[in-house]
Write a protein that holds these residues in place. Structure first.
Motif, short mmCIF file in Angstrom:
data_model
loop_
_atom_site.label_atom_id
_atom_site.label_comp_id
_atom_site.label_asym_id
_atom_site.label_seq_id
_atom_site.Cartn_x
_atom_site.Cartn_y
_atom_site.Cartn_z
N GLY A 44 0.77 -1.22 0.08
CA GLY A 44 -0.09 -0.03 0.09
C GLY A 44 0.74 1.33 0.06
O GLY A 44 0.45 2.30 -0.25
N GLY A 45 2.08 1.14 0.56
CA GLY A 45 2.96 2.33 0.36
C GLY A 45 3.42 2.76 -1.06
O GLY A 45 3.11 2.00 -2.04
N SER A 46 4.24 3.90 -1.17
CA SER A 46 4.43 4.27 -2.31
C SER A 46 5.40 3.24 -3.24
O SER A 46 5.24 3.06 -4.27
N THR A 47 6.28 2.65 -2.36
CA THR A 47 7.37 1.90 -3.26
C THR A 47 6.59 0.52 -3.55
O THR A 47 6.66 -0.06 -4.74
N ASP A 48 5.73 0.15 -2.54
CA ASP A 48 4.93 -1.14 -3.28
C ASP A 48 3.95 -0.65 -4.39
O ASP A 48 3.89 -1.65 -5.34
N VAL A 49 3.46 0.32 -4.51
CA VAL A 49 2.23 0.73 -5.46
C VAL A 49 3.16 0.91 -7.18
O VAL A 49 2.80 0.29 -8.09
N VAL A 50 4.22 1.61 -7.06
CA VAL A 50 5.16 1.52 -8.09
C VAL A 50 5.65 0.19 -8.65
O VAL A 50 5.73 -0.14 -9.67
N ALA A 51 6.08 -0.51 -7.39
CA ALA A 51 6.51 -1.99 -7.64
C ALA A 51 5.62 -2.77 -8.47
O ALA A 51 5.89 -3.51 -9.58
N ARG A 52 4.27 -2.48 -7.96
CA ARG A 52 3.31 -3.42 -8.87
C ARG A 52 2.93 -3.08 -10.01
O ARG A 52 2.82 -3.83 -11.04
N LEU A 53 3.02 -1.53 -10.58
CA LEU A 53 3.00 -1.28 -12.05
C LEU A 53 3.97 -1.62 -12.65
O LEU A 53 4.09 -2.42 -13.58
N ILE A 54 5.30 -1.51 -12.22
CA ILE A 54 6.52 -2.01 -12.90
C ILE A 54 6.54 -3.58 -12.99
O ILE A 54 6.60 -4.21 -14.19
N ALA A 55 6.03 -4.47 -11.96
CA ALA A 55 5.76 -5.84 -12.27
C ALA A 55 4.75 -6.27 -13.22
O ALA A 55 5.09 -7.02 -14.08
N GLU A 56 3.74 -5.45 -13.17
CA GLU A 56 2.63 -5.62 -14.33
C GLU A 56 3.33 -5.57 -15.66
O GLU A 56 2.89 -6.26 -16.56
N ARG A 57 3.75 -4.34 -16.05
CA ARG A 57 4.23 -4.25 -17.23
C ARG A 57 5.33 -5.08 -17.46
O ARG A 57 5.42 -5.33 -18.92
N LEU A 58 6.18 -5.26 -16.80
CA LEU A 58 7.37 -6.54 -17.04
C LEU A 58 6.89 -7.69 -17.54
O LEU A 58 7.15 -8.34 -18.42
N GLY A 59 5.70 -8.09 -16.68
CA GLY A 59 4.95 -9.31 -17.15
C GLY A 59 4.51 -9.41 -18.25
O GLY A 59 4.40 -10.39 -19.20
N ASP A 69 6.26 -9.41 -3.64
CA ASP A 69 6.30 -10.20 -2.37
C ASP A 69 6.90 -9.12 -1.31
O ASP A 69 7.94 -8.70 -1.30
N ASN A 70 6.00 -8.66 -0.52
CA ASN A 70 6.25 -7.70 0.63
C ASN A 70 6.94 -8.35 1.69
O ASN A 70 6.39 -9.35 2.31
N ARG A 71 8.10 -7.93 1.76
CA ARG A 71 8.60 -8.39 3.21
C ARG A 71 9.50 -7.33 4.08
O ARG A 71 10.62 -7.08 4.04
N PRO A 72 8.52 -6.69 4.99
CA PRO A 72 8.93 -5.48 5.72
C PRO A 72 9.64 -5.89 6.95
O PRO A 72 9.68 -7.03 7.11
#
Length: 326
Positions: A44-59, A69-72
């Motif tokens: 839900g944080g900024s790093t996570d949201v941006v990561a999900r966009l990049i992951a989706e587009r790379l996929g 995979d969130n590992r805080p």
């Protein structure tokens, strides 16, 4: 005997050539299975949201699923350490921040990994500059005026930050050191309680990432004294940088994609190329701007250089201020 030696040598050369060719083939066909993208912070944080966009587009582009995979934990060290200790085959990556990549190694007495030795830089994703803000309760319209007030009354002017060891705290110490001004530093547990006290007049300023303060500055509830980036921030173009006011104070929280040390260069180059395309797309730029971030991009070497420069800068400040998180 001589012929046997020559035959053995030739066999070894052929085997080496075959191994190299096989490695190139593996890199060219990568990925052939899902890739794990570790985000060492909560969902839900900024790093996570941006990561999900990049992951989706790379996929979509590379034909395999990129799983976030969130590992805080431990200011990002736990998740980043998992990547540092993973196989360098390109199937475990991280989108992490400047803390785990540069600052934390000096904030923690014992680190489970060394970012300079145990990670492969891939690409800078974005940077969020910090801002120094006040209100009309403080008779200063910019950082130069604020520092003049503080120098005239040592120890009277207080500056809040989001917490011990945060980039806001480090930037406060950098500001205090480089301007040789006797401020009173006040750590909070996040931006919101600091904002409450600033608006109430309990403190005179805050230094923190600009994201939470953009609406306050744009509405006129807070005065932007300075941004700590090289250039003015596009969302608040009227706020001058600290540098242009004569103060050597640059600080930002930045985030980047990295992998374990020893990743094959063709895989690194493929990731770098594809992530740069995502970042420079209208969708990528809009997502970063949503969080007050300036688009990064560039080569792996540029990220490697940034990690080294930032690490050296914050090492000096952390040691001078004797900041520790464990």
């Amino acid at each position: 005997m001589k012929n046997h030696s020559l035959l053995a040598c030739a066999t070894a050369i052929l085997a080496l050539g075959a191994t190299t060719a096989h490695a190139k083939d593996d890199a060219a066909s990568w990925p052939t299975r899902p890739v794990r993208l570790v985000v060492p912070f909560p969902a839900g944080g900024s790093t996570d949201v941006v990561a999900r966009l990049i992951a989706e587009r790379l996929g979509q582009k590379l034909g395999q699923q990129f799983v976030v995979d969130n590992r805080p934990g431990a200011a990002g060290n736990i998740g980043t350490d998992q990547v540092a200790k993973a196989s360098p085959d390109g199937y475990t990556l991280t989108l992490t921040t400047s803390g785990p990549l540069a600052n934390n190694k000096y904030l923690y007495k014992s680190m489970p990994y060394d970012p300079a030795k145990d990670l492969t830089p891939i690409v800078l994703v974005g940077e969020i500059p910090l801002v120094i803000v006040s209100t009309d309760k403080t008779p200063a319209k910019n950082l130069k005026e604020f520092i003049a007030l503080a120098k005239a009354a040592p120890g009277k002017y207080s500056i809040g930050n989001p917490g011990n060891g945060t980039i806001g705290h480090l930037a406060y110490e950098l500001l205090r050191h480089n301007t040789k001004t006797d401020f009173l530093g006040v750590p909070y547990k996040g931006d919101t309680p600091a904002m409450t006290d600033l608006l109430g007049g309990s403190i005179q300023a805050i230094v923190a990432p600009i994201t939470a303060f953009i609406p306050q500055i744009q509405s006129g509830k807070m005065n932007g004294l300075a941004v700590t980036s090289k250039k003015r921030f596009p969302g608040t173009p009227e706020v001058p940088t600290a540098v242009e006011q004569g103060f050597d104070v640059e600080a930002s929280v930045w985030f980047a994609v990295a992998g374990p040390a020893g990743m094959p260069r063709p895989i690194v180059d493929k990731l770098n190329r594809e992530i740069n395309l995502v970042l420079n797309s209208p969708e990528g730029r809009a997502k970063l701007e949503q969080f007050g971030a300036v688009v990064g991009g560039g080569s792996p070497e540029q990220l490697d250089s940034l990690m080294k420069i930032e690490s050296a800068k914050w090492k000096r400040i952390i040691e001078q201020a004797n900041i520790r998180l464990d």
